[in-house]
Every structure is written in structure tokens, then in C-alpha cells.
Design an enzyme around this catalytic site. Structure first.
Site, PDB file in Angstrom:
ATOM      1  N   ALA A  75       0.948  -1.120   0.240  1.00  0.00           N
ATOM      2  CA  ALA A  75      -0.060  -0.046   0.012  1.00  0.00           C
ATOM      3  C   ALA A  75       0.932   1.203  -0.029  1.00  0.00           C
ATOM      4  O   ALA A  75       2.131   1.091   0.315  1.00  0.00           O
ATOM      5  CB  ALA A  75      -0.855   0.023   1.221  1.00  0.00           C
ATOM      6  N   GLU A  96       6.618  -2.143  -4.199  1.00  0.00           N
ATOM      7  CA  GLU A  96       6.852  -2.945  -3.013  1.00  0.00           C
ATOM      8  C   GLU A  96       7.157  -4.385  -3.172  1.00  0.00           C
ATOM      9  O   GLU A  96       7.958  -4.968  -2.176  1.00  0.00           O
ATOM     10  CB  GLU A  96       5.836  -2.809  -1.946  1.00  0.00           C
ATOM     11  CG  GLU A  96       5.726  -1.192  -1.564  1.00  0.00           C
ATOM     12  CD  GLU A  96       4.857  -1.106  -0.606  1.00  0.00           C
ATOM     13  OE1 GLU A  96       3.986  -2.111   0.108  1.00  0.00           O
ATOM     14  OE2 GLU A  96       4.533   0.113   0.034  1.00  0.00           O
ATOM     15  N   GLU A 138      13.823   5.278  -0.749  1.00  0.00           N
ATOM     16  CA  GLU A 138      15.410   5.209  -0.156  1.00  0.00           C
ATOM     17  C   GLU A 138      15.164   4.691   1.431  1.00  0.00           C
ATOM     18  O   GLU A 138      16.006   4.247   2.060  1.00  0.00           O
ATOM     19  CB  GLU A 138      16.148   6.188  -0.422  1.00  0.00           C
ATOM     20  CG  GLU A 138      15.944   7.656   0.248  1.00  0.00           C
ATOM     21  CD  GLU A 138      16.836   8.795   0.012  1.00  0.00           C
ATOM     22  OE1 GLU A 138      17.005   9.422   0.896  1.00  0.00           O
ATOM     23  OE2 GLU A 138      17.504   8.686  -1.046  1.00  0.00           O
TER      24      GLU A 138
END
Length: 181
Positions: A75, A96, A138
Site C-alpha cells: 500500500a 513494494e 530510499e
């Protein structure tokens, strides 16, 4: 019960990276006022990614607010308040998990904390996953893990999974597709 509630002032108290905090002065029944907190959030999207084997990809990541790792569905926040949730969900899936999918199907829409925040999360189911690669921010450190829906329900009801969007999404997915898979 009050029938007439009207905002008469909204004052920005803090502007953050993902949310803005306001104090609203509310007029109630035309004869009294109250100060209510309001958190503005541009929204988010999430996805229940399902492998060809019927397992669900989950992300394990550290959550500063809880000072621990959590197990969640992929998400992330919308890039802007008017970005379509389906676009955000596709982007977050790839960022992700390192997978894209041929199509996303709307599953459920959540309002996370209606007492003081307008956050809305649109959740989609993603199948026919296509390998790509992760594009982590990052400051993101994510491990990908696969589970059956039964394993995930056990984690929900044992208290291991507490994230509300993940719980609602997985249970909605199971209700909609669990008996068909």
C-alpha cells in the site's frame, strides 16, 4: 442529538509530509461552539496480490509508530489527492513487491479513522502477477513473504496482524473469492 453542525473556522496547525493537522471550530445548533481536531490525508491505495498458486504476497516492514515490524498488504499514499486509486495500487504493487499485474479489480474502500481523519484507502485484488523488480523508496526496507489466506486469517485472529487495512482487505478478499479459489 444536534441537527445543525457547521464549521465556522479551520486553522492549520501543522503541515506534514503525508498529513496536515487542523483545529476546526464548529458551531452546534447555532448557540455553542466546540473545537475539533481534523487530520487531512490525500488518500492511499492498497492491493491484495495473489500468485498463480493462490498465495498472497505480503510485505514485512518496520513501522516507526509501532516501533516494530508488521505484516501488511502492499500500500501507499496517492501522489496527489486526485490520482486514481487503481493507478496508485499498481505503482505500489510493483514498487513494494517487484510484480505488476494484468488487471486490478476493486475490492473494498476503507475510511481508516472517521472520528478525526479523512483518509480513504481503495483496495484492489491483483492476479496474473508479472515479475518485474522492486522500486523501493530510499527509506523503505521491505521483505516479501507468501501466505495462504488460511495462514493469514490465523495471523489476524491470533493478533499477529493488527493493521486495519490489511485485516479488512484480507477478510473481504476471502469473502469474495475464498470459496471460489
Amino acid at each position: 442529538m444536534s441537527e445543525k453542525i457547521k464549521r465556522i473556522n479551520r486553522e492549520l496547525k501543522y503541515k506534514g509530509k503525508i498529513l496536515d493537522f487542523y483545529q476546526d471550530t464548529m458551531e452546534i445548533d447555532g448557540n455553542r461552539t466546540a473545537v475539533w481536531d481534523f487530520i487531512s490525508h490525500k488518500g492511499a491505495a492498497a492491493v491484495v496480490p495473489v500468485t498463480a498458486e493462490g498465495k498472497i504476497l505480503m510485505v514485512r516492514q518496520y513501522r516507526n509508530a509501532l516501533d516494530r515490524y508488521t505484516l501488511e498488504i502492499p500500500a501507499g499514499a496517492l501522489d496527489s489527492a486526485d490520482e486514481p486509486g487503481i493507478v496508485c495500487a499498481g505503482r505500489e504493487l510493483e514498487e513494494e513487491t517487484g510484480f505488476q499485474c494484468e488487471s486490478l479489480e476493486w475490492l473494498i474502500t476503507l475510511r481508516t479513522t472517521v472520528a478525526f481523519c479523512n483518509e480513504k484507502i481503495e483496495v484492489f485484488a491483483g492476479r496474473n502477477l508479472i515479475p518485474s523488480h522492486q522500486h523501493l523508496d530510499e527509506d523503505e526496507f521491505i521483505d516479501i513473504q507468501e501466505y495462504t489466506i488460511e495462514e493469514l486469517k490465523e495471523k489476524i485472529f491470533s493478533g499477529e496482524i493488527e493493521d486495519s487495512k490489511t485485516i479488512a482487505a484480507l477478510l473481504a478478499y476471502d469473502m469474495k473469492y475464498g470459496k471460489k479459489e
